[in-house]
Design a protein around this motif. Structure first.
Motif, PDB file in Angstrom:
ATOM      1  N   PHE A  10       0.834  -1.199   0.000  1.00 51.37           N
ATOM      2  CA  PHE A  10       0.000   0.000   0.000  1.00 51.37           C
ATOM      3  C   PHE A  10       0.870   1.251   0.000  1.00 51.37           C
ATOM      4  N   ILE A  21      -4.827   0.818   7.993  1.00 50.34           N
ATOM      5  CA  ILE A  21      -4.678  -0.591   7.616  1.00 50.34           C
ATOM      6  C   ILE A  21      -4.772  -1.486   8.849  1.00 50.34           C
ATOM      7  N   ILE A  48       1.800  -6.657   9.436  1.00 46.18           N
ATOM      8  CA  ILE A  48       1.901  -5.364   8.758  1.00 46.18           C
ATOM      9  C   ILE A  48       3.251  -4.729   9.052  1.00 46.18           C
ATOM     10  N   VAL A  83     -10.336   2.262   4.003  1.00 47.90           N
ATOM     11  CA  VAL A  83      -9.026   2.888   4.216  1.00 47.90           C
ATOM     12  C   VAL A  83      -9.001   4.264   3.570  1.00 47.90           C
TER      13      VAL A  83
END
Length: 562
Positions: free
Chosen positions: A325, A352, A361, A394
């Protein structure tokens, strides 16, 4: 004149109290009062105190450990113990039975009160009877300070200390308490209805009646159709960690005694946040190193692989896909420096973390890498719908804070076994790379989410990392335009790109570029003169379209953003 337990029971506040045991000690003199929110409070007790507890501090204690705590309290000649039920405590009835036996043995009255009676009211009542106003404030400061100090000492590394601290504060001030990070994401709250924060322009500073190093703001908000006071205290924890303590006045009006409790709670919240930050930074660095090695194929032994999966709590033979991302300026004239990218990526990281479950993540400066565990038999179209919903959430979160940015993402294919993560990561990077290109050459939506499986012919181009090789995919005609005089080149390139996007419609091209129709026609004629492009030849037009995309890919490779 002494103030005894017997006299306390004659007050309006304690009229519903029930004596469970220790009646022989009803004449015990009251010398102070405190709440038990941690077993370690025993070290702060001098003797003669009334102790208030819901037994939550001992919720997981074994019966043997609990008896040890109670014996220690009895040895301090406590005046009385006031309890109330209502929270989930292991062996609660057996523990109360042990308290009653202890009360009879040590002439220490044990009183039970209804759950709705506030401990704060009892504390205020006792202090008013013992001290004058100034001494009461000092005593209350000492009591709350000792309570929070004892709580901090009792916390273990796996416990949510902030949650425990604001729970105690909420009971002391009889109002909901919440903690938000700097991006206004709720970290913890004692009331789930208060999990959003908006700071109004009308918020005003409040004088709390004594010196404080913190600024208190008060604003009016609507809750359940009623207007309420809400207090906000800015918390500057570290250079990278800031937030807000928020108190919403739903039950009682905030007074000086409440401010004293709040001040002590802030001190412990800052300590706890600093502790958590230090631990998380170590864990993050350790986890990031492991994730980096997994994604880049730098784990070369089975033992190392097993250790890594255990530390990340991932399945060795699970099914995963990698997502990359990032954030893209909504307009070409928006420039983001390194510091801005880092700050904005932190917003993206918060979003996120909120919307991805069962994922690992990694914050990688200007992008976020997600390792998502997925069902092996999930259909691609179902996943496409699922990820689109998450991406929209998001994007909505980002839009609230960073209106000039939009989300982009590249998504790799599902791989079986953690050893194959590098393949999905490479695909995700390639798709992310193309997402950046796609946003540059089209106007398709506010966010751009590209699955590697959707790249088609561009999968082949993504495998090429040599710009000289990529240059061969740009037709000579378009290369001539890129090499033309810089003063005119940019206008001509923009005109050509727009002309192709508008299916060679001059009128729409002129409208999009805010130029006269004749100016657009003149530019197209000049482009034909410079490049020799035959707009009547569909194959050549397609080659030029692809050439634009390849040139953008070359720019990205040269700028090393991936």
């Amino acid at each position: 004149m002494i103030f005894s337990i017997r006299q306390l029971l004659t007050t309006e506040t304690l009229k519903m109290a029930k004596i469970l045991g220790g009646k022989e000690g009803l004449n015990n003199e009251i010398k102070g009062v405190t709440i038990i929110e941690a077993p370690d409070i025993v070290r702060f007790i001098n003797g003669g105190e009334v102790l208030l507890t819901g037994l939550y501090a001992f919720k997981s204690s074994s019966l043997e450990t609990f008896k040890g705590y109670m014996d220690a309290l009895a040895s301090k000649s406590v005046a009385a113990l006031i309890i109330k039920r209502g929270r989930n405590v292991e062996f609660s009835e057996r523990k109360i039975e042990m308290l009653v036996n202890l009360a009879e043995e040590h002439n220490m009255p044990v009183l039970e009160i209804p759950f709705e009676i506030s401990f704060k009211d009892i504390m205020s009542l006792i202090m008013e009877n013992l001290f004058n106003e100034e001494v009461t404030k000092l005593k209350y400061f000492k009591t709350t300070h000792e309570n929070f100090a004892a709580l901090s000492l009792s916390l273990n590394t796996s416990e949510n200390g902030i949650e425990r601290i604001i729970d105690v504060l909420s009971k002391l001030i009889d109002n909901p308490v919440s903690v938000f990070n700097y991006n206004k994401v709720c970290l913890s709250t004692t009331n789930e209805d208060i999990n959003n924060l908006k700071i109004n322009d009308t918020a005003e500073q409040v004088e709390i009646g004594f010196y404080s190093t913190y600024n208190y703001l008060r604003q009016r908000i609507i809750i359940d159709g009623n207007e309420r006071n809400q207090y906000l205290i800015y918390l500057n924890i570290t250079a990278d960690m800031k937030g807000y303590l928020v108190i919403t006045e739903i039950n009682d009006a905030i007074d000086t005694m409440d401010y004293i409790a709040i001040e002590n709670a802030i001190t412990e919240i800052l300590h706890e946040c600093s502790r958590q930050y230090a631990i998380s930074e170590v864990e993050k660095k350790f986890q990031n190193d492991i994730i980096y090695n997994l994604l880049n194929g730098k784990i070369h032994s089975k033992d190392q692989l097993l250790k890594s999966t255990n530390l990340l709590d991932m399945k060795l033979d699970g099914n995963y896909r990698v997502l990359v991302f990032g954030l893209q300026p909504a307009r070409a004239d928006v420039y983001l420096d390194f510091d801005s990218k880092t700050q904005h990526t932190n917003f993206l990281n918060d979003a996120i973390n909120m919307y991805f479950e069962n994922a690992r993540i990694q914050n990688d400066i200007d992008r976020i890498i997600v390792i998502q565990e997925v069902e092996a038999n999930q259909k691609e179209e179902d996943y496409r719908k699922e990820i689109k919903i998450i991406a929209e959430k998001v994007q909505q979160y980002i839009k609230q804070h960073l209106k000039e940015l939009r989300v982009k993402a590249g998504i790799g294919k599902v791989v079986s076994g953690i050893i194959n993560l590098p393949k999905s990561f490479k695909e995700a990077k390639d798709a992310f790379h193309f997402a950046d290109v796609a946003i540059e050459i089209s106007n398709v939506g506010i966010s751009r989410i590209i699955l590697f499986s959707d790249l088609g012919i561009f999968k082949l181009l993504c495998q090429i990392e040599d710009t000289n090789t990529l240059l061969e995919y740009i037709p000579q005609s378009l290369q001539k335009l890129y090499n033309y005089k810089k003063t005119q080149r940019d206008d001509l390139l923009l005109t050509l790109k727009t002309y192709l996007e508008r299916n060679q419609n001059l009128k729409k091209t002129a409208k999009d570029l805010y130029i006269h129709y004749k100016t657009a026609a003149y530019r197209i004629d000049k482009i034909i003169t410079i490049t020799g492009i035959d707009f009547e030849n569909p194959s050549e037009v397609l080659a030029v379209r692809i050439g634009f995309i390849v040139h953008k890919m070359m720019e990205n490779l040269n700028s090393d953003i991936i």
